[in-house]
Design an enzyme around this catalytic site. Structure first.
Site: not given
Length: 154
Positions: A58, A56
């Site tokens: 992040e 992801h």
């Protein structure tokens, strides 16, 4: 919540990462990790490209930031991300000791910064972080909606 011009500038950097993700067929989410007025790490969604469910935006930004400072802890940092983080990403930010997360669009299906779960202020955990949601929410949400709309029409 009123946002500073710095917050908006950093979110626009995260948005640029999301646009790159969309251009390569990934769900358009982007993130940057900021400390003392400097981007330590950038990330965009890459689960499809990397065949990695943990890739992801992040997580990618946290990995880059940790490498940049040569430490798995990132105290005093702020993560700017275009979509409300999921439980995995919130967990990673808590483990990294991130101080603050600022996100764009709310994720009513899997958001773990208040929408579905709120991991940010759970006093049973050994770290809490400040969460500010909704910065450039319309722009971030529109990018996601347009991406999925074009995928459905294909």
């Amino acid at each position: 919540m009123s946002w500073t011009s710095e917050d908006e500038a950093w979110m626009r950097q995260a948005f640029a990462e999301a646009e790159v993700a969309a251009s390569v067929g990934e769900v358009p989410v982007g993130a940057v990790v900021v400390s003392n007025g400097e981007i330590l790490g950038r990330g965009l969604n890459r689960p499809i490209q990397d065949s990695d469910p943990t890739a992801h935006a992040e997580i990618m930004a946290l990995r880059a930031a940790a490498t940049a400072v040569n430490n798995y802890r990132l105290p005093g940092t702020t993560v700017y991300v275009t979509l409300e983080p999921c439980a995995m990403c919130m967990g990673a930010m808590l483990h990294a000791r991130v101080a603050r997360v600022v996100f764009g669009a709310y994720d009513e299906k899997s958001g773990a910064a208040g929408s579905v779960l709120d991991l940010s202020n759970n006093r049973k955990l050994n770290h809490q972080l400040e969460v500010n949601g909704g910065l450039l929410a319309d722009q971030c949400g529109a990018l996601l909606q347009n991406f999925f709309k074009s995928r459905r029409s294909k």
